[in-house]
Design a protein around this motif. Structure first.
Motif, short mmCIF file in Angstrom:
data_model
loop_
_atom_site.label_atom_id
_atom_site.label_comp_id
_atom_site.label_asym_id
_atom_site.label_seq_id
_atom_site.Cartn_x
_atom_site.Cartn_y
_atom_site.Cartn_z
N ASP A 232 0.78 -1.20 0.00
CA ASP A 232 -0.02 0.19 0.13
C ASP A 232 0.82 1.35 -0.10
OD1 ASP A 232 -1.40 2.30 1.72
OD2 ASP A 232 -3.10 1.02 0.51
N LEU A 233 0.60 1.98 -0.98
CA LEU A 233 1.37 3.47 -0.94
C LEU A 233 1.45 4.66 0.02
CD1 LEU A 233 1.10 4.26 -4.72
CD2 LEU A 233 2.92 3.26 -3.73
N GLU A 234 0.22 4.20 0.97
CA GLU A 234 0.18 5.16 2.16
C GLU A 234 0.63 4.53 3.39
OE1 GLU A 234 -1.07 8.09 2.16
OE2 GLU A 234 -1.62 7.98 -0.07
N THR A 235 0.56 2.91 3.59
CA THR A 235 1.11 2.50 4.98
C THR A 235 2.05 1.54 4.40
OG1 THR A 235 -0.44 0.41 4.41
CG2 THR A 235 -1.41 2.28 5.49
N GLY A 236 2.51 1.07 3.36
CA GLY A 236 3.56 0.16 3.12
C GLY A 236 3.25 -1.01 3.42
N GLN A 237 2.18 -1.46 3.88
CA GLN A 237 1.59 -2.70 4.22
C GLN A 237 1.34 -3.70 3.01
OE1 GLN A 237 1.05 -3.82 7.34
NE2 GLN A 237 0.47 -5.65 6.79
N PRO A 238 2.30 -4.88 3.01
CA PRO A 238 2.39 -5.67 1.86
C PRO A 238 0.92 -6.20 1.42
CG PRO A 238 4.04 -6.43 3.60
CD PRO A 238 3.24 -5.27 3.97
N ASN A 239 0.61 -6.26 0.28
CA ASN A 239 -0.67 -6.78 -0.44
C ASN A 239 -0.69 -7.97 -0.94
OD1 ASN A 239 0.44 -6.48 -2.85
ND2 ASN A 239 -0.36 -4.43 -3.24
N GLY A 240 0.46 -8.87 -0.75
CA GLY A 240 0.28 -10.13 -1.10
C GLY A 240 0.71 -10.49 -2.82
N SER A 241 1.16 -9.39 -3.46
CA SER A 241 1.35 -9.59 -5.06
C SER A 241 3.01 -9.47 -5.04
CB SER A 241 0.76 -8.53 -5.58
OG SER A 241 1.34 -7.11 -5.39
N TRP A 248 7.09 -0.86 -5.15
CA TRP A 248 7.52 -0.46 -3.87
C TRP A 248 8.92 -0.59 -3.45
CZ3 TRP A 248 5.39 2.51 -0.20
CH2 TRP A 248 5.69 2.59 1.06
N ALA A 249 9.21 -1.78 -3.66
CA ALA A 249 10.71 -2.07 -3.22
C ALA A 249 11.62 -1.02 -4.14
CB ALA A 249 11.23 -3.65 -3.57
N ILE A 250 11.36 -0.81 -5.50
CA ILE A 250 12.19 0.32 -6.02
C ILE A 250 12.04 1.70 -5.58
CG2 ILE A 250 12.35 1.02 -8.40
CD1 ILE A 250 11.40 -1.41 -9.74
N LEU A 251 10.89 2.01 -5.18
CA LEU A 251 10.56 3.36 -4.64
C LEU A 251 11.64 3.24 -3.28
CD1 LEU A 251 6.92 3.55 -4.78
CD2 LEU A 251 8.61 5.25 -5.84
N GLN A 252 11.65 2.38 -2.41
CA GLN A 252 12.17 2.49 -1.04
C GLN A 252 13.76 2.05 -1.30
OE1 GLN A 252 10.61 3.52 1.30
NE2 GLN A 252 8.61 3.53 0.11
N GLN A 253 14.34 1.39 -2.26
CA GLN A 253 15.72 0.78 -2.24
C GLN A 253 16.65 1.19 -3.41
OE1 GLN A 253 15.80 -3.40 -1.16
NE2 GLN A 253 13.70 -3.26 -0.71
N VAL A 254 16.06 1.98 -4.32
CA VAL A 254 16.93 2.35 -5.43
C VAL A 254 17.11 3.56 -5.57
CG1 VAL A 254 17.28 2.20 -8.05
CG2 VAL A 254 16.01 0.50 -6.95
N PRO A 255 18.47 4.24 -5.19
CA PRO A 255 18.69 5.84 -5.06
C PRO A 255 18.85 6.19 -6.66
CG PRO A 255 20.44 4.50 -4.58
CD PRO A 255 19.43 3.69 -4.78
N GLY A 256 18.65 7.55 -6.77
CA GLY A 256 18.87 8.07 -8.12
C GLY A 256 17.47 8.01 -8.95
N VAL A 257 16.31 7.58 -8.51
CA VAL A 257 15.18 7.48 -9.32
C VAL A 257 14.32 8.77 -9.01
CG1 VAL A 257 13.10 6.34 -9.91
CG2 VAL A 257 15.12 5.05 -9.56
#
Length: 568
Positions: A232-241, A248-257
């Motif tokens: 979830d983009l608001e809470t970061g709660q996994p949705n099972g997909s 979401w992982a790219i948003l959190q873990q890839v610098p420079g985007v």
């Protein structure tokens, strides 16, 4: 004393102060560059503003996207136009020109060429017709197909597609990185991606973003990834997909985007900032597009991205006349094909109740799969995601296209009785919060939140019952083959779709099955051929399964509400 300005001075003053006339170019500051980015995703062959399933005009299609793009280019010639994939499959038009008229130019690619797309990320459905069709479209395109995480197995250091593009807008350089969901082997027939492997999008994003920054020296990076958000983009709660999505992982873990544009999940998510990255998803079928403006300002000798804003735009506006004229012949040919009569229905065939009891419309699919393969059993799901009735009278190609909406083929598996039972238990996971209301004489059912309705398979060729009021994993009340309890250790031949055979829909037990036969003809075509041979079609249902509820609930189950539909 009041002084009057000379008339020439007054005219000059008005000329400087007055706004520019409509249509006139507005001079931009020399230290600022604005770049407009427009992204489409999951257009699935929607060119005309037309709903092929309902046979009616609709607010969608590249003809409307083209009008928006033309106006945006007039406003700002610095325009980047990209697509997120799943473009050449998914509509009657797309199927007609991939399978029926495959010797003619692909109209989806023709339209995208005319619109001057800069690039297209490859989606999972690009592989549905096999590599020959995909490669032919790639050759016809005047823009590159991107996928940095799709590699050749014989050259593991070489991506099969171009990984990225770099575009120059005045002094500003922008890199666009394409990524494709890694889950294709769990959906697709192996022959359709032979010689390719799909690596983790997260690790490939880290690698290629660094290359774009350090080697290409770009001023901004857009990641255009054909996958959705696994949280979830608001809470970061996994949705099972997470098995298919990693945005979401790219948003959190890839610098420079700077911008992350997504697709695949058919969600309408307007641009928003997450962890400093502007991210969005533009729905499906060219019903919306993502429109983003990037403003760069000069700081010393470098150009820095100073502003990034955007919106999702619904396609409710006009059509572009040039693109509409270009696609009209293909649209008209598709309509003629859909209107072909293939047989006669002796009575209505309705999907009513398909999620709670055996159904003649879905039994038609089962019959075709079992007759074609010779299998003892078959497993199939109701795919339209909406109520459907084939009316008494002429049966058209469009009716079968509406019934079976994907380009799946049949695979015959050898499955143990234990695995057949496990598949039915998995399917019964669709039910959630089953409650019996004695006052209303109604069994209320909900749909499990993480269970996609097109993964609810039923079985033909054996008799069984499901009790949705019991805990998940304990809902299969009995399973009989030829009037006897099924032998867990015995092997049975079961016809399934290629999507299911590789574990699609989390049917992991199918992966354990022995592969007996693969077929290259899609199931929709098999149904059409079956009806052509029979000529007349009567509703037939063997009532081999039902909801097993306490005796006092049996009659009420006829009025049971079905789980809400899910459409992708």
């Amino acid at each position: 004393m009041i002084k009057t300005l000379p008339i020439i001075s007054l005219i000059l003053l008005l000329a400087v102060a007055a706004p520019a006339p409509p249509g006139a170019a507005v001079k931009k500051p020399a230290d600022q560059v604005r770049v407009t980015v427009i992204q489409t995703t999951d257009i699935h062959g929607r060119l005309a503003a037309w709903d092929y399933y309902r046979g009616a005009p609709a607010d969608l299609g590249l003809v409307r996207v083209a009008a928006h793009v033309r106006a945006a280019r007039q406003d700002n010639p610095h325009l980047l136009l990209i697509d997120n994939g799943d473009s050449i499959q998914g509509s009657p038009l797309a199927y007609y020109y991939a399978e029926v008229k495959s010797d003619e130019p692909n109209p989806v690619i023709q339209a995208m060429n005319a619109m001057n797309y800069d690039a297209m990320t490859v989606g999972n459905h690009e592989f549905n017709f096999g590599l020959d069709v995909l490669q032919r479209c790639r050759r016809e395109a005047r823009f590159p197909f991107l996928s940095a995480n799709t590699y050749r197995t014989d050259r593991p250091d070489q991506p099969f597609f171009e990984p990225y593009i770099v575009r120059q807008y005045g002094p500003v350089r922008i890199g666009v990185l394409g990524l494709t969901t890694r889950n294709i082997p769990n959906w697709e027939t192996p022959a359709n991606y032979e010689g390719l492997e799909f690596r983790e999008t997260l690790q490939e994003a880290v690698r290629w973003v660094k290359i774009l920054r350090d080697q290409e020296r770009v001023d901004a990076i857009i990641v255009n990834t054909h996958e959705g958000y696994e949280a979830d983009l608001e809470t970061g709660q996994p949705n099972g997909s997470g098995y298919e999505n990693a945005a979401w992982a790219i948003l959190q873990q890839v610098p420079g985007v700077d911008v992350l544009l997504t697709g695949h999940a058919h969600e309408n998510i307007p641009p928003r900032l997450v962890n400093g990255v502007l991210t969005a998803q533009g729905h499906r079928w060219a019903e919306h597009l993502v429109h983003i403006d990037l403003v760069f300002r000069k700081q010393g000798k470098r150009w820095t991205l100073a502003e990034k804003t955007g919106r999702n735009v619904p396609m409710k506006g006009p059509e572009d006349p040039a693109v509409a004229a270009l696609v009209e012949p293909a649209h008209a040919a598709t309509l003629r094909w859909l209107d072909e009569t293939i047989g006669t229905a002796e009575d209505d065939l309705s999907a009513e109740g398909v999620y709670v009891r055996d159904n003649p419309l879905l039994d038609l699919v089962h019959t075709v799969m079992r007759v074609h393969t010779g299998a003892q059993m078959s497993m199939a799901a109701y795919l339209p995601g909406r109520p459907l009735t084939i009316r008494r009278g002429d049966i058209k190609v469009r009716d079968i296209y509406a019934l079976y909406v994907y380009e799946n083929t049949t695979v015959t598996l050898g499955l143990s009785g234990k695995d057949v039972a496990a598949a039915l238990e998995h399917a019964a996971g669709v039910y959630d919060q089953a409650e019996w209301d004695p006052g209303q004489q109604l069994l209320r059912l909900g749909q499990a939140p993480n269970f996609r309705i097109y993964n609810f398979d039923t079985l033909s060729g054996a008799d069984y019952a499901i009790d949705p009021t019991r805990p998940a994993g304990e809902r299969l009340r009995y399973l009989y083959y030829q009037n006897r309890p099924i032998d867990p250790a015995a092997e049975f031949t079961v016809a399934v779709s290629n999507y299911q055979a590789v574990g699609g829909g989390h049917y992991d037990m199918f992966r354990r099955g022995r592969r007996i036969a693969f077929d290259s003809t899609d199931i929709r075509t098999l149904i059409i051929q079956h009806i052509r041979r029979k000529g007349r079609l009567a509703p037939e249902c063997d009532h081999n399964w039902h909801l097993a509820v306490p005796v006092e609930l049996r009659l009420a189950s006829r009025r049971t509400t079905a789980p809400a539909s899910d459409s992708r």
